[in-house]
Design a protein around this motif. Structure first.
Motif, short mmCIF file in Angstrom:
data_model
loop_
_atom_site.label_atom_id
_atom_site.label_comp_id
_atom_site.label_asym_id
_atom_site.label_seq_id
_atom_site.Cartn_x
_atom_site.Cartn_y
_atom_site.Cartn_z
N SER A 148 -28.49 50.77 14.29
CA SER A 148 -27.04 50.52 14.30
C SER A 148 -26.27 51.76 14.71
CB SER A 148 -26.58 50.06 12.91
OG SER A 148 -27.26 48.91 12.49
N ASP A 149 -26.67 52.92 14.20
CA ASP A 149 -26.01 54.17 14.52
C ASP A 149 -26.12 54.47 16.02
OD1 ASP A 149 -24.84 56.84 13.85
OD2 ASP A 149 -26.80 57.52 14.50
N PHE A 150 -27.29 54.22 16.59
CA PHE A 150 -27.51 54.48 18.01
C PHE A 150 -26.53 53.66 18.87
CE2 PHE A 150 -29.44 53.46 22.08
CZ PHE A 150 -29.94 54.67 22.50
N SER A 151 -26.32 52.41 18.51
CA SER A 151 -25.43 51.55 19.29
C SER A 151 -23.96 51.77 18.94
CB SER A 151 -25.80 50.07 19.06
OG SER A 151 -27.08 49.79 19.58
N PHE A 152 -23.68 52.31 17.75
CA PHE A 152 -22.30 52.48 17.31
C PHE A 152 -21.66 53.72 17.93
CE2 PHE A 152 -19.19 53.77 13.89
CZ PHE A 152 -18.31 52.72 14.12
#
Length: 472
Positions: free
Chosen positions: A166-170
């Protein structure tokens, strides 16, 4: 980050736990200069730091990362000291933490592409913090058992996968494309500093306050991270999913996107080869150093710490190198230096044993610096090279490939060390790491000047002309 193992420090996506805890030989006092320098560099007003939401996300990652580093020592200590676990039982605790990276990565990639990422990150942090608080309470009351600890670490590993995807895409939602390299460099540098300082702090906490109390500090890091992510007030539109298909079909789409993209395919191949060789190299090196003398753990800790220092220096210089020499050339140069240094260090150590420790320390310093530069750059390009609606699934496929090499490398490392001896196994692993540069050197990545050149651009919609004549 490239999704590499952290024996030689790596990437803006924090990876699974390390195999060895040699950095715990550092004391918190010795780590303070590193923490101070990191804070001064990170808080300089720069392109990424001027973005308020990035500062919150960066702070959340730093807090959860520091807590995780403390947990790296606290959880094994909890199993071995508090519960009196055997070596086999302790290995089950580690396996439970790593298994989700292979079992749920693809499926969580689908979830990340279907839903808003910020709530997923908050939920993952809250679950991890709550589980660790429960583990502490059970440990202090004498109700914790090894099976319960294994189950708890499995939940922790599962939520870590969800948070990282999620962090990578956020991050690309809150940081413009032109600032991504700077943002990822700051994240990578902070993680490198945390690797250096965290285990020392964890060791001191376990020694002074016992393992269950140290676990609470780990939990506090996750809960504070959730609080910071919750303060990000960013309208995150629901991902565009015009037709909902099965999770398996959507996971296949992510893998297909990864395989067909020439640059992502190249970076994934490099990362998988590096992880494969690094696992062999680190296992053989650890056996060699620990069997060499009673001071083996301290020597190994100092050598690996040089890798952490190098990764920090490489990360903070990544933005400058990219701006002056271009993305492709700086990436290739960092890979040539970083991936080849371990092989040179092993060669010098084998030919002149008296120089073994200085040679390996210098090799780890150079390799860490190469990783620090390359990981922040590779992470940035992976974040913008594919459409946003498939970013989570493509990254899940990338991570599955790169981290899947770890389990194979662990098996090869054990076999090579047993059959060939430690020195030959070190050389074999280091040679694989050096060969990992070839896919990038032979690809078109080296000609890329800026990451914007390979950023995905949605095709402009062509208006449909009405070819039917109007009624008279």
């Amino acid at each position: 980050m490239r999704g590499r193992a952290r024996a030689l420090p790596a990437h803006g996506e924090p990876p699974p736990p390390r195999r060895f805890h040699a950095w715990s030989t550092l004391t918190p006092v010795a780590s303070m200069p590193v923490i101070w320098l990191t804070f001064k560099i990170m808080t300089r007003v720069s392109s990424a730091w001027s973005i308020r939401w990035f500062r919150y996300v960066w702070g959340a990652g730093a807090l959860s990362g520091l807590g995780a580093e403390i947990g790296e020592l606290a959880l094994p200590s909890l199993a071995l000291i508090t519960l009196g676990a055997t070596a086999a039982e302790a290995s089950w605790v580690r396996a439970a933490m790593l298994a989700p990276f292979l079992l749920v990565t693809l499926w969580f990639g689908v979830i990340v592409d279907r839903r808003a990422r910020r709530p997923l990150m908050i939920a993952a942090d809250l679950v991890r913090g709550s589980v660790l608080v429960l583990v502490c309470l059970l440990g202090l009351t004498g109700r914790l058992t090894v099976p319960l600890l294994v189950a708890a670490t499995a939940v922790l590993g599962t939520m870590t996968v969800l948070y990282q995807l999620s962090d990578f895409s956020f991050l690309p939602r809150i940081v413009p494309e032109r600032y991504l390299v700077d943002a990822n460099a700051k994240v990578a540098a902070t993680q490198s500093a945390i690797q250096i300082a965290g285990s020392g702090v964890g060791g001191a906490l376990v020694q002074a306050l016992t393992a269950p109390v140290a676990v609470v500090v780990n939990a506090l890091g996750y809960l504070l991270s959730a609080l910071l992510i919750g303060r990000v007030r960013l309208a995150e539109p629901r991902p565009d999913t015009p037709e909902r298909r099965s999770a398996l079909a959507e996971a296949r789409t992510g893998l297909r996107t990864l395989v067909r993209h020439r640059i992502l395919r190249t970076l994934a191949t490099e990362a998988a080869l590096w992880n494969l060789g690094n696992e062999v190299f680190m296992l053989a090196l650890a056996v060699h150093m620990l069997d060499r003398s009673a001071a083996g753990p301290v020597v190994l800790g100092l050598i690996v710490t040089c890798g952490g220092v190098g990764a920090f220096l490489g990360s903070v210089s990544s933005t400058w190198l990219t701006g002056h020499f271009g993305y492709g050339r700086s990436l290739l140069a960092s890979l040539v230096i970083g991936n080849t240094a371990p092989l040179l260090g092993v060669t010098v150590a084998a030919l002149v044993p008296a120089w073994a420790v200085p040679a390996l320390s210098a090799a780890f310093l150079l390799s860490g610096a190469g990783c620090g530069v390359a990981n922040s750059q590779a992470t940035s390009i992976r974040q913008i090279a594919v459409p946003e609606e498939v970013r989570g699934r493509a990254n899940a496929g990338y991570r599955l490939a790169s981290w899947g090499a770890l389990s194979i490398g662990a098996l090869l490392g054990g076999a090579f060390t047993t059959l060939l001896g430690t020195v030959a196994a070190e050389a074999a692993g280091a040679a694989l790491m050096a060969l990992a540069t070839l896919p990038v050197a032979l690809s078109s990545v080296r000609h890329v000047r800026t990451i914007e050149e390979v950023a995905h651009r949605p095709e402009p919609r062509v208006p449909v002309m009405d070819t039917v004549s109007p009624r008279e």
